[in-house]
Design a protein around this motif. Structure first.
Motif, PDB file in Angstrom:
ATOM      1  N   ARG A  53      61.189 -29.344  18.794  1.00  0.00           N
ATOM      2  CA  ARG A  53      61.762 -28.691  19.972  1.00  0.00           C
ATOM      3  C   ARG A  53      61.980 -27.234  19.616  1.00  0.00           C
ATOM      4  N   PHE A  54      61.512 -26.350  20.482  1.00  0.00           N
ATOM      5  CA  PHE A  54      61.575 -24.920  20.194  1.00  0.00           C
ATOM      6  C   PHE A  54      62.122 -24.191  21.420  1.00  0.00           C
ATOM      7  N   MET A  55      63.096 -23.332  21.185  1.00  0.00           N
ATOM      8  CA  MET A  55      63.681 -22.555  22.275  1.00  0.00           C
ATOM      9  C   MET A  55      63.052 -21.167  22.296  1.00  0.00           C
ATOM     10  N   TYR A  56      62.540 -20.795  23.466  1.00  0.00           N
ATOM     11  CA  TYR A  56      61.925 -19.483  23.636  1.00  0.00           C
ATOM     12  C   TYR A  56      62.500 -18.874  24.922  1.00  0.00           C
ATOM     13  N   LYS A  57      63.203 -17.764  24.764  1.00  0.00           N
ATOM     14  CA  LYS A  57      63.851 -17.090  25.897  1.00  0.00           C
ATOM     15  C   LYS A  57      64.738 -18.063  26.661  1.00  0.00           C
ATOM     16  N   ASN A  58      65.511 -18.838  25.902  1.00  0.00           N
ATOM     17  CA  ASN A  58      66.492 -19.784  26.449  1.00  0.00           C
ATOM     18  C   ASN A  58      65.870 -20.942  27.226  1.00  0.00           C
ATOM     19  N   GLU A  59      64.583 -21.190  27.018  1.00  0.00           N
ATOM     20  CA  GLU A  59      63.931 -22.338  27.652  1.00  0.00           C
ATOM     21  C   GLU A  59      63.367 -23.248  26.568  1.00  0.00           C
ATOM     22  N   PRO A  60      63.489 -24.580  26.768  1.00  0.00           N
ATOM     23  CA  PRO A  60      63.003 -25.518  25.741  1.00  0.00           C
ATOM     24  C   PRO A  60      61.494 -25.771  25.868  1.00  0.00           C
ATOM     25  N   TYR A  61      60.835 -25.842  24.751  1.00  0.00           N
ATOM     26  CA  TYR A  61      59.406 -26.158  24.683  1.00  0.00           C
ATOM     27  C   TYR A  61      59.190 -27.270  23.659  1.00  0.00           C
ATOM     28  N   CYS A  62      58.145 -28.030  23.874  1.00  0.00           N
ATOM     29  CA  CYS A  62      57.752 -29.080  22.936  1.00  0.00           C
ATOM     30  C   CYS A  62      56.470 -28.637  22.246  1.00  0.00           C
ATOM     31  N   LEU A  63      56.552 -28.450  20.938  1.00  0.00           N
ATOM     32  CA  LEU A  63      55.382 -28.045  20.155  1.00  0.00           C
ATOM     33  C   LEU A  63      54.891 -29.217  19.318  1.00  0.00           C
ATOM     34  N   ASN A  64      53.586 -29.468  19.362  1.00  0.00           N
ATOM     35  CA  ASN A  64      52.967 -30.471  18.506  1.00  0.00           C
ATOM     36  C   ASN A  64      52.062 -29.742  17.518  1.00  0.00           C
ATOM     37  N   LEU A  65      52.418 -29.806  16.256  1.00  0.00           N
ATOM     38  CA  LEU A  65      51.703 -29.077  15.207  1.00  0.00           C
ATOM     39  C   LEU A  65      51.006 -30.057  14.278  1.00  0.00           C
ATOM     40  N   ILE A  66      49.838 -29.676  13.801  1.00  0.00           N
ATOM     41  CA  ILE A  66      49.091 -30.509  12.858  1.00  0.00           C
ATOM     42  C   ILE A  66      48.716 -29.657  11.658  1.00  0.00           C
ATOM     43  N   ASP A  67      49.051 -30.151  10.474  1.00  0.00           N
ATOM     44  CA  ASP A  67      48.672 -29.498   9.219  1.00  0.00           C
ATOM     45  C   ASP A  67      47.550 -30.310   8.613  1.00  0.00           C
ATOM     46  N   THR A  68      46.361 -29.732   8.529  1.00  0.00           N
ATOM     47  CA  THR A  68      45.210 -30.458   7.998  1.00  0.00           C
ATOM     48  C   THR A  68      44.871 -29.964   6.607  1.00  0.00           C
ATOM     49  N   PRO A  69      44.226 -30.815   5.771  1.00  0.00           N
ATOM     50  CA  PRO A  69      43.762 -30.354   4.461  1.00  0.00           C
ATOM     51  C   PRO A  69      42.814 -29.174   4.633  1.00  0.00           C
ATOM     52  N   GLY A  70      42.961 -28.182   3.774  1.00  0.00           N
ATOM     53  CA  GLY A  70      42.182 -26.962   3.908  1.00  0.00           C
ATOM     54  C   GLY A  70      40.816 -27.050   3.276  1.00  0.00           C
ATOM     55  N   HIS A  71      40.120 -25.907   3.216  1.00  0.00           N
ATOM     56  CA  HIS A  71      38.781 -25.889   2.648  1.00  0.00           C
ATOM     57  C   HIS A  71      38.849 -25.961   1.132  1.00  0.00           C
ATOM     58  N   VAL A  72      37.691 -26.204   0.511  1.00  0.00           N
ATOM     59  CA  VAL A  72      37.659 -26.439  -0.929  1.00  0.00           C
ATOM     60  C   VAL A  72      37.675 -25.147  -1.725  1.00  0.00           C
ATOM     61  N   ASP A  73      37.608 -24.019  -1.060  1.00  0.00           N
ATOM     62  CA  ASP A  73      37.427 -22.758  -1.754  1.00  0.00           C
ATOM     63  C   ASP A  73      38.678 -21.902  -1.583  1.00  0.00           C
ATOM     64  N   PHE A  74      39.298 -21.524  -2.682  1.00  0.00           N
ATOM     65  CA  PHE A  74      40.491 -20.706  -2.573  1.00  0.00           C
ATOM     66  C   PHE A  74      40.460 -19.507  -3.518  1.00  0.00           C
ATOM     67  N   SER A  75      39.346 -19.324  -4.211  1.00  0.00           N
ATOM     68  CA  SER A  75      39.305 -18.282  -5.236  1.00  0.00           C
ATOM     69  C   SER A  75      39.204 -16.890  -4.649  1.00  0.00           C
ATOM     70  N   TYR A  76      38.705 -16.777  -3.411  1.00  0.00           N
ATOM     71  CA  TYR A  76      38.552 -15.457  -2.802  1.00  0.00           C
ATOM     72  C   TYR A  76      39.372 -15.409  -1.533  1.00  0.00           C
ATOM     73  N   GLU A  77      40.352 -14.541  -1.492  1.00  0.00           N
ATOM     74  CA  GLU A  77      41.220 -14.446  -0.314  1.00  0.00           C
ATOM     75  C   GLU A  77      40.551 -13.589   0.746  1.00  0.00           C
ATOM     76  N   GLY A  78      39.979 -14.223   1.706  1.00  0.00           N
ATOM     77  CA  GLY A  78      39.269 -13.526   2.766  1.00  0.00           C
ATOM     78  C   GLY A  78      38.747 -14.536   3.752  1.00  0.00           C
ATOM     79  N   VAL A  79      37.746 -14.157   4.538  1.00  0.00           N
ATOM     80  CA  VAL A  79      37.156 -15.070   5.501  1.00  0.00           C
ATOM     81  C   VAL A  79      36.150 -15.955   4.775  1.00  0.00           C
ATOM     82  N   GLU A  80      36.403 -17.279   4.762  1.00  0.00           N
ATOM     83  CA  GLU A  80      35.527 -18.213   4.069  1.00  0.00           C
ATOM     84  C   GLU A  80      34.547 -18.844   5.048  1.00  0.00           C
ATOM     85  N   ALA A  81      33.470 -19.452   4.497  1.00  0.00           N
ATOM     86  CA  ALA A  81      32.412 -20.014   5.333  1.00  0.00           C
ATOM     87  C   ALA A  81      32.929 -21.129   6.228  1.00  0.00           C
ATOM     88  N   GLN A  82      33.773 -22.017   5.674  1.00  0.00           N
ATOM     89  CA  GLN A  82      34.280 -23.118   6.484  1.00  0.00           C
ATOM     90  C   GLN A  82      35.246 -22.619   7.556  1.00  0.00           C
TER      91      GLN A  82
END
Length: 556
Positions: A53-82
Motif C-alpha cells: 500500500r502506497f500513499m501518493y498525494k494523500n491517496e492510497p494506491y496498490c502497487l504490485n512489484l516483482i523482483d526477478t533474477p537478473g542477467h548473468v553478466d555483472f562485470s561491466y556496469e552499463g547497458v547489457e545485451a539481455q
C-alpha cells in the motif's frame, strides 16, 4: 491491507534485476565452491512478488512489484545485451519504461556516462533518470512516485469472464503447487471451480490470497490484482507459467496470448556410479520435477554405463544446476555424459524423427539429411574487441547478420549459429576475448539443414556410446584427434596396451594408444569399467570441455 479497500489499482511488473555470477576460475577451489553455491541458490530462486500500500498525494494506491533474477553478466556496469533485449520487448508491447540508475554509491559509478549510453542505445530520455542506491536507501521514494505518475492503472474489466495469467509457481509438500497469478479480466473467489486452459485441468480454489510480502488470505481478487492460489495441485505441469486461469462455469473464449510450453533444448545422460543408486536417482529426479516442469527425463540403458536416465534441460546452466542439486541434496554420485542438442533427421522414407541421443542416430543409408537448431545471438562489445568476437563466431560456424555502432565506442554484433556450438564454452570464450567487457543475448530461431555426421569413440576396441557425438563433417577430424588426445591424458594406464580411436562408421579418422603400465587405482570412485579399461568422469565430459589448445586446433 484489505482487498476491499477502495484503492486506485496499479500494477507494475518491471524487473528489479539481481546480478548472478555463474563463471569461475577452475584453478581456484574457493571460487568454484562459491560459484556452485550461487548456482544452487539461483535454481531455487523464484520471482519474488510483493504487494504494498502506497500513499501518493494523500491517496492510497496498490502497487504490485516483482523482483526477478537478473542477467548473468555483472562485470561491466552499463547497458547489457539481455537488458537491451528486454527493453525492446517492453517497447514492442507498449509498456511504460522508467529509467533508473542503480548502485550510484559505488566508487566507480558514472551516472552521466550511463545516462548518455541509455539515450544513445535505447533512445529513452534520461534527462530525468532517477539515481538510486538500494543499499543506501537513496531514490526509493522517487521510484515509487514515478511508478504512480507514469504507469497507467489496469482497465476495469471485472465484468468479463475470468482470465488470470500465471507468472510463477512452486511446490509445497503439504498444499501442493502454489500458483502466483495476475487477474487480467473478471474476478476469482475462494472456492471457485477453475480451469487451467493450456493443460485443461480443473480444480477448486481452496485458498486465494495476496503477497504482502507474506501470504495473506482473502476472499476475492479483482481485475488488476496480483495474488496466489492453492488448489491441491499435485503436478507443476498442470499449472505452467504463462497459462491462463478461467472459470469452469463461465469459461473465457480465448486464453491470454504468449503462452509457450517450455521445450528442452539440451540433453545429457545421468548415470549413478553405484548401480544400487538407480532407484534413488529416479526418486530424486521426480522430486526435482515437482518444482521444475522444464526438467524432462526418461530411463536409458548403456552397455558402458548401465542404467540411468536421459534428461532434457532448457540450457547448459540448467543442466549443471540440476546435476549439482542431485549430488548435494540427495547424496548421489553421478557420471554425466557430454550434452547434446535435439537434431531432426529426415529419413529416405519421408519420415522426420527427433534425435537427442547421438547413439540413436539412424544409419547413413536410412537418412536423407540432418537438421540442427540455430540461435540468433547479439553481442554488445567495446569496439576494440570486434575482431576477436567475429573470429570466435565464425569459428563456431556462425553466419554474420549485422554490425552496428550503438555508441562511439560500443558495437552490436549479430550472428546466427548452431546451438550445438554454444553449449560448450562460448560464453567463457566471449568473456576471455573481450577481457570481460562483452555481453550476449540469444534466442532460438529454428532448424536448418547441415552437413553432419556421427563420430564414435572406441576404447580397446569397444564402442563407448556416451562419448558418441554428432559433429560437422568439416570439423570431424580435428574433433576426433582432440578427443583421442584428451582421452589419452585422462584414462589411467593399464597393464596392457589400450588403443583409443575416433571413427566415422567403420573408418578410423584419429587414433592414440596408451602404453602398458601397472594399473593406477587412484580415482576409482568416479570411474566406469569398459571391458577391462576404467574410464574416469572427466573423459565423459571431454567432448564438451576440451582444453584451449585443442579447441584452437578445431577452429583451424
Amino acid at each position: 491491507m484489505n482487498t476491499s479497500d477502495n484503492l486506485k489499482g496499479l500494477n507494475n511488473e518491471t524487473a528489479w534485476s539481481r546480478s548472478t555470477k555463474i563463471g569461475y576460475d577452475e584453478n581456484d577451489p574457493r571460487e568454484k565452491e562459491e560459484s556452485i553455491r550461487i548456482k544452487a541458490e539461483w535454481m531455487k530462486m523464484k520471482e519474488k512478488a510483493a504487494r504494498m500500500r502506497f500513499m501518493y498525494k494523500n491517496e492510497p494506491y496498490c502497487l504490485n512489484l516483482i523482483d526477478t533474477p537478473g542477467h548473468v553478466d555483472f562485470s561491466y556496469e552499463g547497458v547489457e545485451a539481455q537488458t537491451l533485449a528486454n527493453v525492446y520487448l517492453a517497447l514492442e508491447n507498449n509498456l511504460e519504461i522508467i529509467p533508473v540508475l542503480n548502485k550510484i554509491d559505488l566508487p566507480g559509478a558514472e551516472p552521466q556516462r550511463v545516462s548518455q549510453e541509455i539515450e544513445e542505445v535505447v533512445g529513452l530520455d534520461c534527462s530525468n533518470a532517477i539515481q538510486c542506491s538500494a543499499k543506501e536507501g537513496i531514490g526509493i521514494m522517487e521510484i515509487l512516485n514515478a511508478i504512480v505518475e507514469n504507469v497507467p492503472p489496469p482497465h476495469d474489466s471485472a465484468e468479463r469472464p475470468l482470465r488470470a495469467l500465471i507468472f510463477d509457481s512452486y511446490y509445497d509438500a503439504y498444499r501442493g503447487v502454489i500458483v502466483y497469478f495476475r487477474v487480467i479480466d473478471g474476478t476469482i473467489k475462494k472456492g471457485d471451480r477453475i480451469v487451467f486452459m493450456a493443460s485443461d485441468k480443473t480444480y477448486f480454489a481452496d485458498e486465494i490470497g495476496v503477497l504482502s510480502p507474506n501470504q495473506l488470505q482473502v476472499d476475492e481478487l479483482f481485475a488488476g490484482e496480483v495474488g496466489y492460489l492453492s488448489a491441491s495441485i499435485r503436478s507443476v505441469a498442470d499449472a505452467r507459467v504463462g497459462d491462463t486461469i478461467t472459470h469452469h462455469s463461465r469459461r473465457a473464449e480465448q486464453s491470454l496470448p504468449g503462452y509457450k510450453e517450455a521445450t528442452p533444448m539440451v540433453f545429457c545422460g545421468l548415470f549413478p556410479v553405484d548401480a544400487d543408486q538407480f532407484t534413488e536417482l529416479r526418486d530424486a529426479l521426480e522430486k526435482l520435477q515437482l518444482n521444475d516442469a522444464a526438467l524432462k527425463f526418461e530411463p536409458e540403458t548403456s552397455n558402458a554405463m548401465g542404467f540411468g536416465f536421459r534428461c532434457g534441460f532448457l540450457g547448459l546452466l540448467h543442466m549443471e544446476i540440476v546435476q549439482e542439486r542431485l549430488e548435494r541434496e540427495y547424496s548421489l554420485t553421478l557420471i554425466t555424459t557430454a550434452p547434446s542438442v535435439v537434431y531432426r533427421v529426415n529419413s529416405v522414407n519421408g519420415d522426420t524423427v527427433e534425435c537427442s541421443n547421438p547413439s540413436l542416430l539412424p544409419e547413413p543409408g536410412k537418412r536423407r539429411s540432418i537438421e540442427e537448431p540455430f540461435v540468433k545471438i547479439e553481442m554488445l562489445t567495446p569496439k576494440d574487441y570486434i575482431g576477436p568476437l567475429m573470429e570466435l563466431s565464425q569459428d563456431r560456424r556462425g553466419v554474420f547478420k549485422e554490425m552496428r555502432f550503438i555508441t562511439e565506442h560500443r558495437a552490436s554484433l549479430t550472428y546466427e549459429l548452431p546451438l550445438a556450438e554454444m553449449v560448450g564454452d562460448f560464453f567463457d570464450q566471449l568473456k576471455s576475448r573481450s577481457k570481460g567487457y562483452a555481453s550476449m543475448e540469444y534466442a532460438f530461431v529454428g532448424y536448418k539443414e547441415s552437413d553432419l555426421t556421427k563420430l564414435d569413440i572406441l576404447i580397446n576396441g569397444d564402442q563407448v556410446e556416451p562419448l558418441a557425438t554428432i559433429v560437422h563433417k568439416d570439423k570431424a577430424y580435428a574433433i576426433g584427434r582432440a578427443l583421442t588426445q584428451k582421452l589419452k591424458e585422462l584414462i589411467p594406464r593399464q597393464m596392457f596396451k589400450v588403443p583409443i580411436q575416433a571413427c566415422i562408421g567403420s573408418k578410423v579418422i584419429a587414433s592414440e594408444a596408451l602404453s602398458a603400465i601397472r594399473k593406477d587405482a587412484e580415482g576409482k570412485k568416479r570411474m566406469k569399467a569398459i571391458g577391462k579399461v576404467d574410464v574416469p568422469q572427466e573423459a565423459f565430459m571431454a567432448v564438451l570441455k576440451l582444453e584451449k589448445e585443442y579447441y584452437m586446433t578445431i577452429a583451424k
